[in-house]
Write a protein that holds these residues in place. Structure first.
Motif, PDB file in Angstrom:
ATOM      1  N   GLY A   7       0.778  -1.228   0.000  1.00 22.04           N
ATOM      2  CA  GLY A   7       0.000   0.000   0.000  1.00 22.04           C
ATOM      3  C   GLY A   7       0.807   1.274   0.000  1.00 22.04           C
ATOM      4  N   GLN A   8       2.135   1.153  -0.054  1.00 21.21           N
ATOM      5  CA  GLN A   8       3.019   2.317  -0.028  1.00 21.21           C
ATOM      6  C   GLN A   8       3.693   2.507  -1.388  1.00 21.21           C
ATOM      7  OE1 GLN A   8       3.366   4.360   2.718  1.00 21.21           O
ATOM      8  NE2 GLN A   8       1.726   3.095   3.604  1.00 21.21           N
ATOM      9  N   PRO A   9       4.140   3.723  -1.703  1.00 18.51           N
ATOM     10  CA  PRO A   9       4.884   3.936  -2.952  1.00 18.51           C
ATOM     11  C   PRO A   9       6.236   3.235  -2.899  1.00 18.51           C
ATOM     12  CG  PRO A   9       4.906   5.921  -1.600  1.00 18.51           C
ATOM     13  CD  PRO A   9       3.946   4.983  -0.941  1.00 18.51           C
ATOM     14  N   LEU A  10       6.878   3.097  -4.040  1.00 18.22           N
ATOM     15  CA  LEU A  10       8.183   2.435  -4.105  1.00 18.22           C
ATOM     16  C   LEU A  10       9.189   3.126  -3.199  1.00 18.22           C
ATOM     17  CD1 LEU A  10       8.632   1.667  -7.911  1.00 18.22           C
ATOM     18  CD2 LEU A  10       8.389   0.002  -6.062  1.00 18.22           C
ATOM     19  N   LEU A  11       9.848   2.339  -2.365  1.00 18.24           N
ATOM     20  CA  LEU A  11      10.934   2.863  -1.549  1.00 18.24           C
ATOM     21  C   LEU A  11      12.244   2.790  -2.325  1.00 18.24           C
ATOM     22  CD1 LEU A  11      12.157   3.891   1.086  1.00 18.24           C
ATOM     23  CD2 LEU A  11      12.214   1.512   1.909  1.00 18.24           C
ATOM     24  N   PHE A  12      12.480   1.644  -2.951  1.00 20.68           N
ATOM     25  CA  PHE A  12      13.620   1.489  -3.854  1.00 20.68           C
ATOM     26  C   PHE A  12      13.091   1.300  -5.271  1.00 20.68           C
ATOM     27  CE2 PHE A  12      15.365  -0.575   0.103  1.00 20.68           C
ATOM     28  CZ  PHE A  12      16.201   0.471   0.428  1.00 20.68           C
ATOM     29  N   ASP A  13      13.703   1.967  -6.224  1.00 18.00           N
ATOM     30  CA  ASP A  13      13.301   1.851  -7.623  1.00 18.00           C
ATOM     31  C   ASP A  13      14.560   1.835  -8.485  1.00 18.00           C
ATOM     32  OD1 ASP A  13      11.947   1.746  -9.978  1.00 18.00           O
ATOM     33  OD2 ASP A  13      11.175   3.791  -9.899  1.00 18.00           O
ATOM     34  N   GLY A  14      15.108   0.630  -8.699  1.00 24.46           N
ATOM     35  CA  GLY A  14      16.313   0.492  -9.504  1.00 24.46           C
ATOM     36  C   GLY A  14      17.597   0.719  -8.739  1.00 24.46           C
ATOM     37  N   LEU A  15      17.618   0.424  -7.437  1.00 24.52           N
ATOM     38  CA  LEU A  15      18.822   0.633  -6.619  1.00 24.52           C
ATOM     39  C   LEU A  15      19.847  -0.464  -6.888  1.00 24.52           C
ATOM     40  CD1 LEU A  15      20.258   2.122  -4.209  1.00 24.52           C
ATOM     41  CD2 LEU A  15      19.176   0.410  -2.730  1.00 24.52           C
ATOM     42  N   SER A  16      21.100  -0.066  -7.075  1.00 27.11           N
ATOM     43  CA  SER A  16      22.212  -1.010  -7.233  1.00 27.11           C
ATOM     44  C   SER A  16      23.384  -0.553  -6.380  1.00 27.11           C
ATOM     45  CB  SER A  16      22.666  -1.105  -8.698  1.00 27.11           C
ATOM     46  OG  SER A  16      21.649  -1.634  -9.525  1.00 27.11           O
ATOM     47  N   LEU A  17      24.041  -1.496  -5.730  1.00 24.23           N
ATOM     48  CA  LEU A  17      25.273  -1.209  -4.986  1.00 24.23           C
ATOM     49  C   LEU A  17      25.976  -2.521  -4.679  1.00 24.23           C
ATOM     50  CD1 LEU A  17      24.792  -1.963  -1.708  1.00 24.23           C
ATOM     51  CD2 LEU A  17      23.367   0.072  -1.858  1.00 24.23           C
ATOM     52  N   ASP A  18      27.257  -2.433  -4.348  1.00 22.90           N
ATOM     53  CA  ASP A  18      28.058  -3.600  -4.000  1.00 22.90           C
ATOM     54  C   ASP A  18      28.711  -3.400  -2.639  1.00 22.90           C
ATOM     55  OD1 ASP A  18      27.620  -4.885  -6.511  1.00 22.90           O
ATOM     56  OD2 ASP A  18      29.157  -3.589  -7.410  1.00 22.90           O
ATOM     57  N   VAL A  19      28.953  -4.511  -1.963  1.00 19.35           N
ATOM     58  CA  VAL A  19      29.706  -4.511  -0.716  1.00 19.35           C
ATOM     59  C   VAL A  19      30.947  -5.368  -0.931  1.00 19.35           C
ATOM     60  CG1 VAL A  19      29.691  -5.044   1.748  1.00 19.35           C
ATOM     61  CG2 VAL A  19      27.573  -4.308   0.622  1.00 19.35           C
ATOM     62  N   HIS A  20      32.116  -4.792  -0.706  1.00 13.34           N
ATOM     63  CA  HIS A  20      33.366  -5.491  -0.971  1.00 13.34           C
ATOM     64  C   HIS A  20      33.727  -6.408   0.206  1.00 13.34           C
ATOM     65  CE1 HIS A  20      33.311  -2.485  -3.967  1.00 13.34           C
ATOM     66  NE2 HIS A  20      33.943  -1.541  -3.296  1.00 13.34           N
ATOM     67  N   GLU A  21      34.184  -7.583  -0.112  1.00 12.50           N
ATOM     68  CA  GLU A  21      34.574  -8.532   0.927  1.00 12.50           C
ATOM     69  C   GLU A  21      35.687  -7.941   1.802  1.00 12.50           C
ATOM     70  OE1 GLU A  21      35.310 -13.298   1.141  1.00 12.50           O
ATOM     71  OE2 GLU A  21      36.475 -12.200  -0.363  1.00 12.50           O
ATOM     72  N   GLY A  22      35.517  -8.037   3.112  1.00  8.81           N
ATOM     73  CA  GLY A  22      36.544  -7.599   4.053  1.00  8.81           C
ATOM     74  C   GLY A  22      36.502  -6.129   4.406  1.00  8.81           C
ATOM     75  N   GLU A  23      35.584  -5.352   3.822  1.00  6.92           N
ATOM     76  CA  GLU A  23      35.541  -3.924   4.128  1.00  6.92           C
ATOM     77  C   GLU A  23      34.572  -3.631   5.273  1.00  6.92           C
ATOM     78  OE1 GLU A  23      33.917  -1.164   1.264  1.00  6.92           O
ATOM     79  OE2 GLU A  23      32.224  -2.470   0.774  1.00  6.92           O
ATOM     80  N   TRP A  24      34.691  -2.413   5.815  1.00  9.44           N
ATOM     81  CA  TRP A  24      33.693  -1.860   6.732  1.00  9.44           C
ATOM     82  C   TRP A  24      32.954  -0.782   5.946  1.00  9.44           C
ATOM     83  CZ3 TRP A  24      33.874  -2.025  12.564  1.00  9.44           C
ATOM     84  CH2 TRP A  24      32.790  -1.338  13.126  1.00  9.44           C
ATOM     85  N   LEU A  25      31.707  -1.066   5.600  1.00  7.44           N
ATOM     86  CA  LEU A  25      30.899  -0.153   4.813  1.00  7.44           C
ATOM     87  C   LEU A  25      29.865   0.501   5.712  1.00  7.44           C
ATOM     88  CD1 LEU A  25      29.862   0.959   2.031  1.00  7.44           C
ATOM     89  CD2 LEU A  25      28.306  -1.002   2.021  1.00  7.44           C
ATOM     90  N   ALA A  26      29.756   1.813   5.663  1.00  7.33           N
ATOM     91  CA  ALA A  26      28.728   2.541   6.399  1.00  7.33           C
ATOM     92  C   ALA A  26      27.643   2.990   5.435  1.00  7.33           C
ATOM     93  CB  ALA A  26      29.330   3.755   7.110  1.00  7.33           C
ATOM     94  N   LEU A  27      26.392   2.700   5.776  1.00  8.42           N
ATOM     95  CA  LEU A  27      25.236   3.213   5.045  1.00  8.42           C
ATOM     96  C   LEU A  27      24.620   4.320   5.884  1.00  8.42           C
ATOM     97  CD1 LEU A  27      23.451  -0.080   3.885  1.00  8.42           C
ATOM     98  CD2 LEU A  27      24.876   1.429   2.509  1.00  8.42           C
ATOM     99  N   ILE A  28      24.595   5.529   5.354  1.00  8.89           N
ATOM    100  CA  ILE A  28      24.081   6.653   6.127  1.00  8.89           C
ATOM    101  C   ILE A  28      22.898   7.290   5.407  1.00  8.89           C
ATOM    102  CG2 ILE A  28      26.338   7.098   7.165  1.00  8.89           C
ATOM    103  CD1 ILE A  28      26.554   9.587   5.390  1.00  8.89           C
ATOM    104  N   GLY A  29      22.082   7.929   6.192  1.00  8.92           N
ATOM    105  CA  GLY A  29      20.906   8.601   5.669  1.00  8.92           C
ATOM    106  C   GLY A  29      19.952   8.885   6.808  1.00  8.92           C
ATOM    107  N   GLN A  30      18.987   9.762   6.567  1.00  8.22           N
ATOM    108  CA  GLN A  30      18.012  10.072   7.599  1.00  8.22           C
ATOM    109  C   GLN A  30      17.137   8.864   7.906  1.00  8.22           C
ATOM    110  OE1 GLN A  30      15.919  13.656   6.149  1.00  8.22           O
ATOM    111  NE2 GLN A  30      16.662  14.637   7.996  1.00  8.22           N
ATOM    112  N   ASN A  31      16.467   8.901   9.063  1.00  8.64           N
ATOM    113  CA  ASN A  31      15.478   7.884   9.366  1.00  8.64           C
ATOM    114  C   ASN A  31      14.422   7.843   8.259  1.00  8.64           C
ATOM    115  OD1 ASN A  31      16.689   7.182  11.774  1.00  8.64           O
ATOM    116  ND2 ASN A  31      15.433   8.569  13.005  1.00  8.64           N
ATOM    117  N   GLY A  32      14.086   6.637   7.817  1.00 11.64           N
ATOM    118  CA  GLY A  32      13.108   6.495   6.748  1.00 11.64           C
ATOM    119  C   GLY A  32      13.696   6.501   5.357  1.00 11.64           C
ATOM    120  N   SER A  33      15.011   6.594   5.256  1.00 11.37           N
ATOM    121  CA  SER A  33      15.641   6.653   3.931  1.00 11.37           C
ATOM    122  C   SER A  33      15.759   5.280   3.272  1.00 11.37           C
ATOM    123  CB  SER A  33      17.033   7.298   4.031  1.00 11.37           C
ATOM    124  OG  SER A  33      17.880   6.529   4.873  1.00 11.37           O
ATOM    125  N   GLY A  34      15.558   4.205   4.044  1.00 11.03           N
ATOM    126  CA  GLY A  34      15.600   2.867   3.463  1.00 11.03           C
ATOM    127  C   GLY A  34      16.762   2.009   3.917  1.00 11.03           C
TER     128      GLY A  34
END
Length: 282
Positions: free
Chosen positions: A21-48
């Motif tokens: 019942g909600q609009p698309l949160l992700f629409d064509g999102l692509s990303l990779d996580v490299h083995e052995g790294e520390w990756l931070a995902l940042i964004g406001q609350n509700g950003s996904g």
């Protein structure tokens, strides 16, 4: 810097997702996580950010696209194998506790895997020692402090030997010292066990110590780079409602006053060293 021999342990390919019942949160999102790294995902609350973690772990189902974890497609057929590769630490560790004591709680996941009892006891002991909680093994988890609860949650995950740990706002309920203690602990375990770590956070200072940062806003990836590049762009962060780390704000203020600083971004220790050098030459 990324080791060129390392593979992408997680691949998110052109995914779309929305809650019922909600609009698309992700629409064509692509990303990779490299083995052995520390990756931070940042964004406001509700950003996904947290929704993305749930999609990677197979807790939510994609509308379109594919996600691969260590070469396996996230699907109903592979979901249990994938969850064996991923350990998730949530904001409130009490949501993860099932055992009557600390020791019972760490043993729970091993019992589900039908690990030999003697080996299980050794894994529990080693895991609790790794997080400095062995002396609390007979305590009731609910009676521990916030930082101790997170240590027990981490011990339960490390005992299962995952390849990936996802911290989903795992330090947000802790005071600054408790937050730093948990991050230091995870970093030690990462190096010791060759883990990949994904930190989902709106704490900019936490993200500043990552190897790489991806900025998500309204379900879209708007930037990705090393922390120095991300946090030197204070205007972009402000546009999406995020503060820059204090050091980045101070550097920007110094440049506005025409101080010759040849770095876009420095961590706290580096900035202090630069200021001391500047003062010593005056």
């Amino acid at each position: 810097m990324r080791d060129p021999t390392m593979k992408d342990i997680i691949q998110v390919k052109n995914i779309s997702f929305n809650y019922s019942g909600q609009p698309l949160l992700f629409d064509g999102l692509s990303l990779d996580v490299h083995e052995g790294e520390w990756l931070a995902l940042i964004g406001q609350n509700g950003s996904g950010k947290s929704t993305l973690a749930r999609l990677i772990d197979g807790l939510n189902v994609l509308k379109k696209g594919q996600i691969f974890v260590d070469g396996l497609l996230v699907s109903d057929q592979n979901v249990f194998d994938i969850r064996n590769k991923i350990g998730m630490v949530f904001q409130n560790p009490e949501d993860q506790f099932v055992g009557a004591t600390v020791e019972d709680d760490v043993a729970f996941g091993l019992e589900n895997r039908q690990i030999d009892r003697e080996k299980m006891h050794q894994l529990v002991k080693t895991s609790l020692e790794n997080v400095n909680m062995w002396e609390f093994r007979d305590r009731i988890p609910a009676n521990l402090s916030g930082g101790q609860k997170q240590r027990v949650a981490i011990a339960g995950i490390v005992a299962l030997s995952p390849k990936i740990i996802i911290l989903d706002e795992a330090t947000s309920m802790l005071d600054p010292q408790g937050r730093q203690d948990i991050l230091d602990l995870v970093r030690q375990l990462k190096e010791k066990n060759h883990l990949t770590v994904i930190s989902i956070t709106h704490d900019i200072d936490e993200a500043a110590s990552a190897d790489r940062v991806i900025v998500i806003n309204k379900g879209q990836k708007i930037d990705e780079d090393i922390p120095g590049k991300i946090f030197s762009n204070t205007e972009q962060l402000a546009r999406i409602g995020l503060d820059a780390p204090y050091t980045a704000q101070l550097i920007a203020a110094l440049k506005r006053r025409h101080f010759d600083l040849d770095k876009e971004y420095l961590d706290r220790e580096g900035l202090i060293a630069w200021i001391k050098q500047l003062v010593s030459t005056k």
